[in-house]
Design a protein around this motif. Structure first.
Motif, PDB file in Angstrom:
ATOM      1  N   ARG A  11      63.273  39.470  41.318  1.00  0.00           N
ATOM      2  CA  ARG A  11      63.424  38.048  41.606  1.00  0.00           C
ATOM      3  C   ARG A  11      62.175  37.272  41.163  1.00  0.00           C
ATOM      4  N   SER A  14      61.922  37.220  37.439  1.00  0.00           N
ATOM      5  CA  SER A  14      62.959  36.355  36.905  1.00  0.00           C
ATOM      6  C   SER A  14      62.538  34.884  36.937  1.00  0.00           C
ATOM      7  N   LEU A  15      61.891  34.471  38.045  1.00  0.00           N
ATOM      8  CA  LEU A  15      61.465  33.069  38.146  1.00  0.00           C
ATOM      9  C   LEU A  15      60.440  32.752  37.064  1.00  0.00           C
ATOM     10  N   GLY A  17      60.016  34.396  34.342  1.00  0.00           N
ATOM     11  CA  GLY A  17      60.716  34.516  33.059  1.00  0.00           C
ATOM     12  C   GLY A  17      61.459  33.247  32.713  1.00  0.00           C
ATOM     13  N   LYS A  18      62.149  32.701  33.724  1.00  0.00           N
ATOM     14  CA  LYS A  18      62.906  31.457  33.493  1.00  0.00           C
ATOM     15  C   LYS A  18      61.967  30.320  33.105  1.00  0.00           C
ATOM     16  N   ILE A  21      60.835  30.804  29.566  1.00  0.00           N
ATOM     17  CA  ILE A  21      61.901  30.453  28.604  1.00  0.00           C
ATOM     18  C   ILE A  21      62.002  28.923  28.476  1.00  0.00           C
ATOM     19  N   ALA A  22      62.015  28.237  29.642  1.00  0.00           N
ATOM     20  CA  ALA A  22      62.136  26.768  29.622  1.00  0.00           C
ATOM     21  C   ALA A  22      60.953  26.139  28.890  1.00  0.00           C
TER      22      ALA A  22
END
Lengths: 172, 266
Positions: A11, A14-15, A17-18, A21-22
């Motif tokens: 989790r 993932s945050l 990572g997001k 990406i953004a």
């Protein structure tokens, strides 16, 4: 145990990572805008613009250059810098990205103020770039200020060490 | 025994928890200090950029001394020997006419007049008698800033120089010494300063001609003519010749684009 690993660990990754990406996508958009304006400037081409002459007025105003360098080119360098910062792991990369985006955001706000109150013309490309820089400043600030993401991970590590010691003592 | 071990474990756990909390506090303080330093650094960098942008980016304004002499010499070198009549530059018999809708305070007009293809057009096609240029006043940047009254005053000052066939000297000097937008630099001292830089201009006659009502009427007529054909920005360039009419698309056309328009209508 396997449930704990699959929910808690991925989790936090993932945050981040997001966010990465953004930030990467926004930087690429910014590079596109800065690259286009730099190209049209040096090629002497007409800038595609929705408003009549607004982009040309802004691009030929005295605020369009800084020490002889078009501000679009400086913006392009800034976006490339933010994208490059994603490749640097750890605190340094986050700090570099945040610093560049913050400088870009503050200077974009100044230029938008000049568009509104001095030049009296708007350039959609410049406004688009200002919006991208604003989002980048917010996202890089979130990456920089994420205390919570790192803290539980450290806590888990220490708790599991204490747990292991207890188990070892039990075996003895 | 078991109780002592349990107490030891609990004490160790407390110690670990305290250490963890201390480490977390230290980490948080360190990060806040980093964020503070970055924000402070960013503000300093942007402040420097703003100072460079507004101070060193473009000073402009009325020139004096050797700088003004050099500008005046360059303008005379560009225009010497080319016939002028009012706001028209070039031979009256030139087959192609380029109508230039402009505003003296417009930075894009400045870019076109000084950096676009215009100087080369003057040196070649206008000097050779193939093209004549007619300047028409159209308020854009000035109306967005100081307003219509200032626009009328500055454009009439140019037309008054035109009464001595020196309109283009005044116009070129204005663009070369254009000031920072929205700073209210166009005043009597500025306009008279420009006029003084024009060799051969009778300053007394120029001052008298500025009161000529027909010049103000001409400024208004130029605006009407522009509105009638859909002009909505400056510079707007319209080429007219034996083969019709052409208008370059770019705001600051290159010499090649101007040549193409000339060719299209010749």
């Amino acid at each position: 145990m396997s449930t704990a690993v699959s929910t808690a660990g991925p989790r936090s990754i993932s945050l981040d990572g997001k966010l990465r990406i953004a930030i990467g996508v926004l930087s690429v958009i910014g590079i596109g805008i800065g690259g286009y304006l730099t190209y049209t400037h040096y090629a002497g081409l007409h800038v595609l613009c929705l408003s009549s002459g607004g982009c040309e007025t802004v691009q030929h105003s005295s605020y369009s250059k800084l020490g002889g360098i078009p501000v679009a080119t400086l913006g392009l360098a800034g976006y490339i810098g933010v994208l490059f910062s994603l490749a640097i792991r750890g605190e340094l990369g986050r700090a570099l990205g945040f610093g560049l985006a913050l400088v870009g955001f503050l200077f974009s706000m100044y230029l938008t103020y000049r568009e509104a109150f001095t030049i009296h013309a708007y350039c959609q490309w410049c406004l688009g770039s200002a919006a991208v820089m604003t989002l980048l400043a917010i996202l890089t600030a979130i990456r920089m200020l994420r205390f919570e993401a790192a803290a539980p991970a450290a806590s888990r590590k220490q708790v599991s060490r204490a747990e292991r010691r207890r188990q070892m003592a039990g075996r003895r | 025994m078991a109780s002592r071990t349990k107490q030891k474990e609990e004490a160790r756990a407390r110690r670990l928890e305290e250490e963890r909390a201390r480490a977390e506090r230290a980490r948080r303080d360190r990060r806040l200090r980093s964020v503070g330093a970055i924000v402070l650094g960013a503000i300093v960098v942007v402040a420097v950029l703003i100072i460079v942008s507004s101070g060193g980016g473009k000073k402009g304004g009325l020139q004096t001394g050797t700088e003004a002499s050099a500008t005046s010499t360059a303008v005379n070198g560009l225009l010497a020997g080319i016939p002028q009549s009012g706001a028209t530059l070039g031979s009256p018999n030139a087959p192609v006419t380029m109508t230039y809708y402009g505003d003296y305070e417009c930075p894009v007009c400045q870019a076109f007049t000084l950096q676009g293809g215009f100087p080369q057009l003057i040196q070649n096609e206008v000097r050779q008698g193939k093209v004549k240029v007619v300047y028409k006043s159209f308020c854009t940047a000035t109306c967005n800033g100081p307003g219509q009254t200032v626009f009328n005053t500055q454009q009439v000052a140019g037309l008054a120089a035109g009464k001595q066939n020196l309109f283009w000297q005044f116009t070129e000097l204005f663009y070369r010494e254009q000031g920072q937008e929205d700073t209210g630099y166009v005043n009597e001292a500025y306009l008279t300063g420009l006029a003084r830089q024009i060799p051969g201009l009778n300053l007394t006659k120029w001052q008298t001609d500025r009161q000529d009502a027909s010049l103000a009427t001409q400024v208004a007529a130029d605006a009407t003519a522009g509105h009638n054909i859909g002009v909505n920005g400056t510079p707007t360039l319209i080429f007219q010749g034996p083969k019709g009419q052409a208008a370059p698309n770019a705001a600051v056309p290159t010499y090649a684009q101007l040549q193409q328009a000339v060719k299209q209508v010749s």
